[in-house]
Enzyme design. Structure first.
Site, PDB file in Angstrom:
ATOM      1  N   CYS A   1       0.849  -1.188   0.000  1.00  0.00           N
ATOM      2  CA  CYS A   1       0.000   0.000   0.000  1.00  0.00           C
ATOM      3  C   CYS A   1       0.884   1.237   0.000  1.00  0.00           C
ATOM      4  O   CYS A   1       2.109   1.145   0.042  1.00  0.00           O
ATOM      5  CB  CYS A   1      -0.910   0.006   1.221  1.00  0.00           C
ATOM      6  SG  CYS A   1      -2.053  -1.394   1.311  1.00  0.00           S
TER       7      CYS A   1
ATOM      8  N   SER B   1      -5.438  -4.463  -1.630  1.00  0.00           N
ATOM      9  CA  SER B   1      -6.211  -5.317  -0.734  1.00  0.00           C
ATOM     10  C   SER B   1      -5.597  -6.703  -0.647  1.00  0.00           C
ATOM     11  O   SER B   1      -5.436  -7.377  -1.670  1.00  0.00           O
ATOM     12  CB  SER B   1      -7.663  -5.426  -1.223  1.00  0.00           C
ATOM     13  OG  SER B   1      -8.260  -4.152  -1.308  1.00  0.00           O
ATOM     14  N   ILE B   2      -5.261  -7.138   0.586  1.00  0.00           N
ATOM     15  CA  ILE B   2      -4.676  -8.460   0.816  1.00  0.00           C
ATOM     16  C   ILE B   2      -5.465  -9.225   1.878  1.00  0.00           C
ATOM     17  O   ILE B   2      -5.786 -10.393   1.693  1.00  0.00           O
ATOM     18  CB  ILE B   2      -3.194  -8.324   1.239  1.00  0.00           C
ATOM     19  CG1 ILE B   2      -2.384  -7.701   0.096  1.00  0.00           C
ATOM     20  CG2 ILE B   2      -2.608  -9.680   1.622  1.00  0.00           C
ATOM     21  CD1 ILE B   2      -0.944  -7.413   0.454  1.00  0.00           C
TER      22      ILE B   2
ATOM     23  N   GLY C   1       1.600  -2.563   4.867  1.00  0.00           N
ATOM     24  CA  GLY C   1       2.299  -3.751   5.315  1.00  0.00           C
ATOM     25  C   GLY C   1       1.357  -4.864   5.695  1.00  0.00           C
ATOM     26  O   GLY C   1       0.206  -4.925   5.249  1.00  0.00           O
TER      27      GLY C   1
END
Length: 451
Positions: free
Chosen positions: A2, A52-53, A76
């Site tokens: 990000c 987006s994770i 992170g």
């Protein structure tokens, strides 16, 4: 990956230049293509670009705490956020999302910087305390995630994930720092906490900056590595524990709600990571970049590892056209960086992104495990240095180092010049010479007297 950016008034509660903040986050759009968000009130402006994770629906930022007193922007991943979430809930916290960002935010609001002690992850974040009107900036223990900052002439603190975002804000006049340029000529990069610009610095790894209106910014270290051998265990036990730690670290980094894979070359480090992923079970995706030059091509070795662990393997062939890549890579780094490995790294990242969102790599393995040849050579030189006093070595080997020709064309056993120079110096100077991109005497000769 990000991107975060912010503007804080260090003198009071002046209005934030919204257009400047928008320009800063626009410059980070490549880091976070999935979403954009802002938090702005008198004296503070925070911007976020999201990749987006984890918790794709609930992890939007900037994120405000349940009490409304704190706001977080975060780049992170917190690997142990589920354990931390359970601990917070046992203390009465009511979490509204499944995101690691909220766990970090609520923990920081309760415990302040001390909350970073149990956190495992890679991160750079900014937390704004609305009641105390203070800003907390922090980086992870090894500085995996970048964070740059600088102060304007009229008392605003700017920070961002990349130098380019600070430039895009157009609030700071930037000029090159002579000492940083000299470092670049010597090492091939600008070491932290410097940047190539006099007005911009990097927050050091494992560090927290606290800033706010009417108070000077302070920086403290919250962690330092310990280099003490554990003599209570033997080599075989240590080797077994190392494998367990590697498997645990790899497994922790597989937490994602998006496709995840690994870079795979013919080297030990990436192969070990793929092995650890496969041992834990589940599908493993791997990506390899091949090159037309057989000296650089490791596809055959990578394919053997992929076949052994039955990964979903992707190979792409690339041609390194340095002239066309240098400008793009310079834009990514934001300052001079002379390591040629940046070229293939850029290409393999692009190839992997077409198939996965997150990829694990073996970067740092040679540093941790002593994989570079120079470590062994330097250890041998150091044993020799300890056997003779510095004065004697300077008179003999220092003289030989000055007069012996530099035979770059000769077989390696006859290239004694740098070895003689290293033996005539103290250990620190010799190691600096060993890791320099340009030898110190040559770097000095490149610079004008005024410089």
């Amino acid at each position: 990956m990000c991107g975060i950016a912010g503007i804080i008034d260090l003198t009071g509660s002046r209005e934030i230049d919204r257009a400047a903040l928008k320009r800063m986050t626009d410059a980070l759009a490549h880091r976070g293509p999935d979403g954009e968000g802002f938090f702005i009130e008198p004296g503070v402006g925070l911007g976020h670009r999201r990749l987006s994770i984890i918790d794709l629906a609930g992890g939007a930022q900037p994120m405000t705490s349940a009490s409304g007193e704190s706001v977080l922007i975060f780049n992170g991943e917190i690997y142990n956020y589920r354990e931390l979430a359970r601990a917070l809930q046992q203390k009465g916290a009511r979490l509204r999302t499944r995101s690691d960002s909220e766990v970090l935010l609520e923990g920081l609001e309760r415990d302040g910087p001390a909350y970073l002690d149990p956190v495992r992850g890679m991160f750079a974040f900014a937390q704004w305390n609305r009641r105390a009107r203070t800003l907390l900036l922090a980086r992870d223990r090894f500085g995996e995630k970048p964070l740059y900052y600088g102060e304007t002439a009229d008392g605003f603190l700017l920070f961002a994930s990349e130098i380019g975002a600070l430039q895009a804000g157009r609030l700071i006049d930037l000029d090159h720092a002579p000492d940083a340029l000299a470092d670049y000529f010597l090492y091939g990069y600008v070491p932290e906490p410097k940047s190539v610009y006099r007005q911009v610095k990097r927050l050091a790894p494992a560090s927290v900056m606290t800033a706010g209106a009417g108070r000077a910014a302070t920086i403290t270290r919250y962690w330092r590595p310990v280099f003490e051998a554990d003599r209570s265990i033997d080599f075989k036990t240590a080797a077994g524990e190392l494998l367990d730690l590697l498997d645990d670290a790899v497994d922790a980094q597989r937490v994602a709600d998006v496709p995840l894979g690994a870079f795979l070359s013919g080297g030990v480090d990436s192969s070990a990571i793929v092995s650890a992923m496969a041992i834990k079970g589940g599908a493993v995706r791997t990506c390899t970049i091949g090159f037309d030059d057989p000296r650089l091509d490791e596809r055959a070795e990578a394919r053997r590892t992929a076949d052994r662990y039955q990964t979903t393997h992707v190979e792409e062939t690339a041609t390194i056209e340095a002239a066309s890549l240098i400008d793009r890579i310079a834009g990514v780094y934001g300052e001079p960086f002379a390591d040629s490995s940046a070229l293939p790294t850029y290409l393999v990242c692009g190839a992997a992104r077409r198939h996965v969102t997150v990829a694990l790599s073996g970067d740092g393995g040679d540093e941790i495990f002593g994989g570079y040849r120079r470590y062994r050579m330097f250890a041998a030189e150091e044993r020799f240095r300890r056997a003779l006093p510095l004065g004697a070595r300077r008179s003999v080997f220092g003289t030989l180092g000055r007069v012996y020709p530099k035979l770059d064309w000769a077989p390696r056993p006859f290239r004694f010049k740098t070895t003689f120079q290293a033996l005539g110096e103290d250990g620190l100077s010799a190691y600096a010479r060993a890791v320099s991109a340009v030898l110190p005497d040559r770097a000095g000769a490149m610079l004008s007297g005024d410089f």
